[in-house]
Write an enzyme that holds these catalytic residues in place. Structure first.
Site, short mmCIF file in Angstrom:
data_model
loop_
_atom_site.label_atom_id
_atom_site.label_comp_id
_atom_site.label_asym_id
_atom_site.label_seq_id
_atom_site.Cartn_x
_atom_site.Cartn_y
_atom_site.Cartn_z
N HIS A 118 33.04 -64.44 -2.72
CA HIS A 118 32.49 -64.33 -1.36
C HIS A 118 30.98 -64.60 -1.44
O HIS A 118 30.18 -63.69 -1.64
CB HIS A 118 32.75 -62.94 -0.78
CG HIS A 118 32.70 -62.89 0.71
ND1 HIS A 118 33.37 -61.94 1.44
CD2 HIS A 118 32.07 -63.66 1.63
CE1 HIS A 118 33.16 -62.13 2.73
NE2 HIS A 118 32.35 -63.16 2.86
N LEU A 119 30.62 -65.89 -1.31
CA LEU A 119 29.22 -66.25 -1.47
C LEU A 119 28.35 -65.53 -0.45
O LEU A 119 28.80 -65.18 0.64
CB LEU A 119 29.03 -67.77 -1.41
CG LEU A 119 29.25 -68.52 -0.10
CD1 LEU A 119 28.04 -68.44 0.81
CD2 LEU A 119 29.53 -69.97 -0.40
N HIS A 120 27.12 -65.29 -0.85
CA HIS A 120 26.18 -64.61 0.04
C HIS A 120 24.75 -64.96 -0.36
O HIS A 120 24.42 -65.01 -1.53
CB HIS A 120 26.39 -63.09 0.03
CG HIS A 120 26.50 -62.49 -1.33
ND1 HIS A 120 27.66 -62.57 -2.09
CD2 HIS A 120 25.61 -61.81 -2.08
CE1 HIS A 120 27.47 -61.95 -3.24
NE2 HIS A 120 26.23 -61.49 -3.27
N PHE A 121 23.96 -65.24 0.66
CA PHE A 121 22.53 -65.48 0.47
C PHE A 121 21.81 -64.15 0.42
O PHE A 121 22.10 -63.25 1.21
CB PHE A 121 21.95 -66.32 1.62
CG PHE A 121 22.13 -67.79 1.45
CD1 PHE A 121 21.15 -68.56 0.85
CD2 PHE A 121 23.28 -68.41 1.91
CE1 PHE A 121 21.31 -69.92 0.70
CE2 PHE A 121 23.46 -69.77 1.77
CZ PHE A 121 22.47 -70.53 1.17
#
Length: 161
Positions: A118-121
């Site tokens: 779950h990519l996240h900046f």
């Protein structure tokens, strides 16, 4: 001497085995934004306070659905994510007056992604001289403000932005 960062136990307990899915999805589905530190819900993405922050005001911008690669984001998700990064910077600037920001993401476990599915900046506000001896000698960060208190300060600013 000991420091007791009691807030980290929640993060430790929610660590998932590979393939177990994203804990972020569960936070989003719970619909308890204050308890889960969610500051903003958009059509495709949301903003959350990092519960294991590098600095006070450390935010994360995530797609609502579990996506591990930038190429798998829809155009709408990418656009809203960038808009939210700009909004995060504006809100943090208004509420906390940092001198600068670190923004970025870690893609894949080898790159440091704690939850690679779950990519996240990350949006990390920075101040001149915001480092101290603790990270150097004890691998510990000292944060001057409780997350719940900071959520209460930032939530109205997101609503107004």
């Amino acid at each position: 001497e000991q420091l007791h960062p009691h807030w980290r136990i929640q993060y430790i307990r929610t660590r998932k085995e590979p393939g177990a899915g994203s804990p972020f999805a569960a936070l989003l589905a719970a619909h308890d934004d204050e308890a889960n530190l969610i500051l903003h819900r958009g059509a495709h993405c949301f903003v959350i306070l990092n519960n294991s922050p590098y600095n006070p005001g450390h935010l994360m911008v995530l797609p609502n659905r579990e996506v591990g690669e930038l190429a798998d984001l829809t155009a709408a998700e990418r656009a809203e994510m960038m808009d939210l990064l700009v909004r995060c910077q504006a809100v943090l600037q208004k509420v906390m007056s940092p001198a600068g920001f670190n923004m970025g993401l870690n893609l894949g476990k080898a790159a440091g992604a704690g939850i690679p599915t779950h990519l996240h900046f990350h949006v990390v506000p920075r101040w001149d001289g915001d480092h101290n001896f603790m990270p150097v000698i004890a691998d510990t960060r000292v944060l001057p403000q409780a997350l719940a208190e900071l959520w209460a300060r930032l939530k109205p600013a997101f609503a107004a932005a």
